[in-house]
Design a protein around this motif. Structure first.
Motif, PDB file in Angstrom:
ATOM      1  N   ARG A  46       0.847  -1.186   0.000  1.00  0.00           N
ATOM      2  CA  ARG A  46       0.000   0.000   0.000  1.00  0.00           C
ATOM      3  C   ARG A  46       0.887   1.242   0.000  1.00  0.00           C
ATOM      4  NH1 ARG A  46      -5.309   1.148   0.815  1.00  0.00           N
ATOM      5  NH2 ARG A  46      -5.847   3.118   1.824  1.00  0.00           N
ATOM      6  N   TYR A  47       0.790   2.011  -1.097  1.00  0.00           N
ATOM      7  CA  TYR A  47       1.536   3.266  -1.228  1.00  0.00           C
ATOM      8  C   TYR A  47       3.033   3.084  -0.929  1.00  0.00           C
ATOM      9  CZ  TYR A  47      -3.146   5.312  -1.198  1.00  0.00           C
ATOM     10  OH  TYR A  47      -4.459   5.616  -1.475  1.00  0.00           O
ATOM     11  N   GLY A  48       3.598   2.048  -1.496  1.00  0.00           N
ATOM     12  CA  GLY A  48       5.033   1.839  -1.351  1.00  0.00           C
ATOM     13  C   GLY A  48       5.459   1.126  -0.089  1.00  0.00           C
ATOM     14  N   ILE A  49       4.522   0.766   0.773  1.00  0.00           N
ATOM     15  CA  ILE A  49       4.833   0.022   1.998  1.00  0.00           C
ATOM     16  C   ILE A  49       4.393  -1.433   1.819  1.00  0.00           C
ATOM     17  CG2 ILE A  49       4.447  -0.172   4.477  1.00  0.00           C
ATOM     18  CD1 ILE A  49       5.995   2.302   3.656  1.00  0.00           C
TER      19      ILE A  49
ATOM     20  N   ARG B 102       8.885  -3.393   4.345  1.00  0.00           N
ATOM     21  CA  ARG B 102       9.716  -2.681   3.372  1.00  0.00           C
ATOM     22  C   ARG B 102       9.079  -1.337   3.010  1.00  0.00           C
ATOM     23  NH1 ARG B 102      13.571  -4.408  -0.178  1.00  0.00           N
ATOM     24  NH2 ARG B 102      13.133  -6.576   0.458  1.00  0.00           N
ATOM     25  N   ASN B 103       9.920  -0.313   2.988  1.00  0.00           N
ATOM     26  CA  ASN B 103       9.480   1.018   2.587  1.00  0.00           C
ATOM     27  C   ASN B 103      10.161   1.358   1.265  1.00  0.00           C
ATOM     28  OD1 ASN B 103       8.707   3.654   2.301  1.00  0.00           O
ATOM     29  ND2 ASN B 103       9.434   4.335   4.312  1.00  0.00           N
ATOM     30  N   CYS B 104       9.402   1.285   0.198  1.00  0.00           N
ATOM     31  CA  CYS B 104       9.952   1.561  -1.135  1.00  0.00           C
ATOM     32  C   CYS B 104       9.856   3.037  -1.515  1.00  0.00           C
ATOM     33  CB  CYS B 104       9.224   0.724  -2.181  1.00  0.00           C
ATOM     34  SG  CYS B 104       9.457  -1.064  -1.976  1.00  0.00           S
ATOM     35  N   SER B 105       9.281   3.833  -0.648  1.00  0.00           N
ATOM     36  CA  SER B 105       9.147   5.269  -0.919  1.00  0.00           C
ATOM     37  C   SER B 105      10.282   6.024  -0.240  1.00  0.00           C
ATOM     38  CB  SER B 105       7.797   5.779  -0.405  1.00  0.00           C
ATOM     39  OG  SER B 105       7.801   5.851   1.014  1.00  0.00           O
TER      40      SER B 105
ATOM     41  N   ARG C 225      -1.272   5.030   5.220  1.00  0.00           N
ATOM     42  CA  ARG C 225      -0.717   3.792   4.661  1.00  0.00           C
ATOM     43  C   ARG C 225      -0.921   2.638   5.644  1.00  0.00           C
ATOM     44  NH1 ARG C 225       5.196   5.919   2.956  1.00  0.00           N
ATOM     45  NH2 ARG C 225       4.979   6.906   5.017  1.00  0.00           N
ATOM     46  N   ASN C 226      -2.171   2.290   5.866  1.00  0.00           N
ATOM     47  CA  ASN C 226      -2.539   1.216   6.785  1.00  0.00           C
ATOM     48  C   ASN C 226      -2.688  -0.093   6.016  1.00  0.00           C
ATOM     49  OD1 ASN C 226      -2.725   3.231   8.810  1.00  0.00           O
ATOM     50  ND2 ASN C 226      -4.839   3.652   8.198  1.00  0.00           N
ATOM     51  N   ILE C 227      -2.185  -1.171   6.594  1.00  0.00           N
ATOM     52  CA  ILE C 227      -2.162  -2.460   5.901  1.00  0.00           C
ATOM     53  C   ILE C 227      -2.747  -3.541   6.803  1.00  0.00           C
ATOM     54  CG2 ILE C 227      -0.702  -4.186   4.779  1.00  0.00           C
ATOM     55  CD1 ILE C 227       1.338  -2.042   4.238  1.00  0.00           C
ATOM     56  N   SER C 228      -3.533  -4.449   6.210  1.00  0.00           N
ATOM     57  CA  SER C 228      -4.082  -5.601   6.932  1.00  0.00           C
ATOM     58  C   SER C 228      -3.798  -6.879   6.156  1.00  0.00           C
ATOM     59  CB  SER C 228      -5.595  -5.449   7.135  1.00  0.00           C
ATOM     60  OG  SER C 228      -5.882  -4.359   7.983  1.00  0.00           O
TER      61      SER C 228
END
Length: 286
Positions: free
Chosen positions: A159-162, A183-186, A261-264
């Motif tokens: 989500r948004y690069g995360i 991983r943080n791709c941003s 940038r919340n992920i589940s």
């Protein structure tokens, strides 16, 4: 007559002054202790829990390996550096000024691996159930997991690069371990607000509230609070062992602080029951 009375009063005053001086300069009461007997092994870690933070540790021989448990300041982990070392001592001083002396001997299979000082005037040592999870066992399992061959990420969401990925699942006795990569791709740093694992209903019926049960996080290894831009972090969460009841699902939820940038991730029971066993001979303690 007055002369005799003066002599008598002077004698009484001298007696009282001598008695007072003796009380004032009386020697202090000396309290001595050989130390609490304790056996340690080169293959198992012994944990000692103190009621206050540890500020000083002194070991009699270099064969005694000591360190504070990660993340806490009142738990000391001990292990023998080699077999059959001569009797030695260990001295621990805590933040309240209390001194704890120990007499250490080698034993390949100690009777107890966990000692705890309660906050009482008697400073009584109590032995715990060796089968109950303790921080020393969890720390040893963390090391075993990190030393294992890295597994490919089998469940992930971006989500948004995360990217949050679940690499593997492990179990030992009553503790389950989730190994993640984040991983943080941003170029924008990611600050975590919360990270939760919980069980909830698969479907929500109309006019009824969804039931959620959070899994208690016993301990963590690795940092997931701040993920700098263009970096990746791996970390492990230890939770009480569980399986997923029928009509329920397990949700792993990562929330960003002051962000969206919340992920589940959703994991099912078929994967939970395939958790890898951490054998005792795979653990490298301390």
């Amino acid at each position: 007559m007055k002369y005799l009375l003066s002599i008598t009063i002077a004698g009484l005053l001298l007696f009282v002054m001598q008695a007072s001086a003796q009380d004032k300069f009386a020697p202090y009461t000396v309290k001595s202790s050989k130390g609490h007997p304790l056996s340690i092994s080169e293959t198992k870690t012994t944990s000692i829990v103190f009621p206050f933070d540890i500020i000083s540790v002194d070991r009699g021989r270099k064969e005694v390996m000591v360190q504070k448990a990660k993340g806490v300041n009142n738990i000391l982990l001990l292990k023998a550096g080699r077999t059959s070392f001569p009797e030695t001592n260990l001295t621990v001083i805590t933040a309240d000024g209390q001194l704890y002396p120990f007499i250490l001997n080698y034993d390949h299979n100690p009777d107890s691996l966990y000692l705890s000082f309660k906050k009482t005037g008697n400073d009584q040592l109590t032995k715990s159930n060796k089968q109950s999870p303790n921080i020393a066992t969890i720390e040893a399992d963390f090391i075993a997991i990190k030393n294992a061959k890295p597994a490919p990420v089998w469940l992930k969401k971006v989500r948004y690069g995360i990217t949050l990925g679940l690499q593997d699942l492990y179990v030992n006795d009553n503790v389950m371990y989730f190994q993640f990569s984040l991983r943080n791709c941003s170029h924008v740093d990611y600050t975590t607000s919360s990270f939760n694992i919980f069980i909830k209903d698969k479907k929500q019926r109309k006019r009824t509230a969804t039931q959620e049960v959070a899994c208690e996080i016993l301990a963590t290894d690795g940092d997931y609070q701040l993920i700098k831009g263009k970096t990746v972090q791996t970390f492990i969460l230890a939770v009480p062992k569980f399986t997923i009841p029928d009509k329920k699902k397990c949700i792993i939820q990562l929330m960003e602080k002051n962000g969206g940038r919340n992920i589940s991730l959703k994991i099912n029971n078929s994967r939970i029951i395939k958790a890898k066993l951490i054998a005792s001979n795979d653990r490298t303690e301390l």
